[in-house]
Enzyme design. Structure first.
Site, PDB file in Angstrom:
ATOM      1  N   LYS A   1      -2.301  -1.832   7.662  1.00 26.72           N
ATOM      2  CA  LYS A   1      -3.419  -1.429   7.622  1.00 26.72           C
ATOM      3  C   LYS A   1      -4.281  -2.251   8.636  1.00 26.72           C
ATOM      4  CE  LYS A   1      -7.529  -0.307   5.120  1.00 26.72           C
ATOM      5  NZ  LYS A   1      -8.308  -0.278   3.781  1.00 26.72           N
TER       6      LYS A   1
ATOM      7  N   TYR B   1      -8.938  -8.074  -5.180  1.00 25.85           N
ATOM      8  CA  TYR B   1      -7.499  -7.578  -5.851  1.00 25.85           C
ATOM      9  C   TYR B   1      -6.983  -8.745  -6.933  1.00 25.85           C
ATOM     10  CZ  TYR B   1      -7.534  -3.702  -2.177  1.00 25.85           C
ATOM     11  OH  TYR B   1      -7.679  -2.987  -1.378  1.00 25.85           O
TER      12      TYR B   1
ATOM     13  N   ARG C   1       0.803  -1.232  -0.021  1.00 19.39           N
ATOM     14  CA  ARG C   1       0.186   0.108   0.089  1.00 19.39           C
ATOM     15  C   ARG C   1       0.934   1.239  -0.094  1.00 19.39           C
ATOM     16  NH1 ARG C   1      -2.121  -3.367   4.015  1.00 19.39           N
ATOM     17  NH2 ARG C   1      -4.134  -4.200   3.516  1.00 19.39           N
TER      18      ARG C   1
ATOM     19  N   HIS D   1      -3.705  -9.965   3.237  1.00 22.86           N
ATOM     20  CA  HIS D   1      -5.125 -10.040   3.381  1.00 22.86           C
ATOM     21  C   HIS D   1      -5.287 -10.976   4.422  1.00 22.86           C
ATOM     22  CE1 HIS D   1      -5.290  -7.833  -0.516  1.00 22.86           C
ATOM     23  NE2 HIS D   1      -6.155  -7.153   0.138  1.00 22.86           N
TER      24      HIS D   1
END
Length: 341
Positions: free
Chosen positions: A236, A327, A211, A318
């Site tokens: 995140k 994605y 990211r 993830h």
């Protein structure tokens, strides 16, 4: 004695004192409770029922929502990752709507529904959902932690906008070349300007699926050139992660000659970074491209090279297959070619 009952979208309150009964209906429980307390006091003071009924109902008083929101921005937001940006968003929410000038206890579900509908005329459903989530957090915190007389969260009483379909945008080779050209980088020389560092970051994201915030958080001490991975101390989802570096990613990082351990890999502030990328893609005629689309492109490119989906999830970070699927967007033609391989 006061009795308060919920009736569909309103609250009915009844006060029984000295053999008489008085009742009224309000939009919120807070209004009902305030009226009950005031009415009981009037009865005890000797006023008769007819006089009390004829008196106008006093408006709800208390802390304005904007004051509670401002307190949240000062006391709660600084303790969060991304707290600075949350403070900015809270100030914008207060500035954009007169609704939050009202006492926080007077804001109802229908009020928030009206606010939602007005915002949907100006911004996307995703933006409205993010703002509702923030507002709901502030209401919940105030209700649980602060004495502001709040007994319910009005955001919990409304329907959130339907989420739009996930993005499917890929980043083609011509797209990336056009964008880095507008940022003034040739893809091989060491970056020297802020624009060139943004272009460098875009290429690094396309090779690693990191990211933007993760790339901007990297320091050279986080890069292990021997083990070929970049260590992310905080991501995140709150976990740390080691991102494997391909040969192309390693070559990209080695372009930079001066690598002080404590220095940022990309020495550009987030706000300036966003503006530079936004301007470059617009000038290239690619306004539909987002920096985050590089994550989708990287994940889709990596997938065929790995043996299973768990390996891909380990790279991207993830935790659920449903999120990873957003994605992974292979082209039908590529899948057809693999069927014939």
């Amino acid at each position: 004695m006061a009795t308060i009952q919920k009736r569909k979208k309103s609250w009915r309150v009844q006060v029984r004192r000295k053999g008489g009964a008085l009742s009224a209906t309000f939009d919120t429980r807070a209004e009902a409770e305030a009226w009950a307390i005031a009415t009981e006091a009037k009865v005890l003071a000797g006023k008769n029922a007819e006089t009390i009924v004829q008196e106008p109902i006093a408006p709800v008083v208390g802390k304005a929502a904007k004051d509670v929101f401002t307190r949240y921005a000062k006391e709660v937001s600084p303790g969060k990752r991304g707290g600075r940006w949350e403070e900015i968003r809270i100030k914008m929410l207060i500035r954009r709507s007169r609704l939050f000038d009202r006492p926080i206890t007077a804001i109802t579900g229908p009020d928030m529904a009206e606010w939602r509908d007005k915002r949907l005329c100006k911004v996307s459903a995703s933006t409205v959902n993010r703002e509702l989530c923030l507002i709901s957090s502030m209401f919940s915190h105030a209700m649980k932690e602060w004495r502001v007389g709040l007994t319910f969260n009005p955001c919990a009483l409304i329907t959130k906008p339907r989420k739009p379909r996930p993005r499917t945008q890929r980043v083609t080779e011509p797209d990336r070349k056009a964008i880095i050209a507008k940022l003034g980088w040739n893809g091989v020389s060491e970056p020297t300007t802020s624009g060139q560092w943004v272009a460098f970051s875009f290429y690094l994201a396309l090779e690693t699926a990191m990211r933007k915030g993760e790339i901007l958080s990297l320091r050279w001490s986080d890069i292990d050139f021997d083990a070929r991975h970049a260590h992310l101390d905080m991501t995140k989802n709150g976990d740390e992660r080691d991102v494997p570096l391909s040969k192309a990613a390693m070559a990209l990082l080695r372009i930079v000659k001066k690598r002080e351990p404590t220095a940022s890999v990309v020495p550009v502030r987030a706000g300036h970074f966003d503006k530079l990328f936004r301007d470059a893609k617009r000038e290239a005629g690619l306004s539909h491209i987002h920096f985050h689309d590089s994550r989708r492109e990287a994940a889709t490119t990596m997938a065929p090279k790995l043996s299973n989906v768990l390996e891909l999830a380990a790279i991207t970070g993830h935790k659920s297959l449903s999120m990873l699927q957003i994605y992974y967007k292979p082209r039908a033609a590529d899948l057809a070619a693999r069927l014939d391989a």
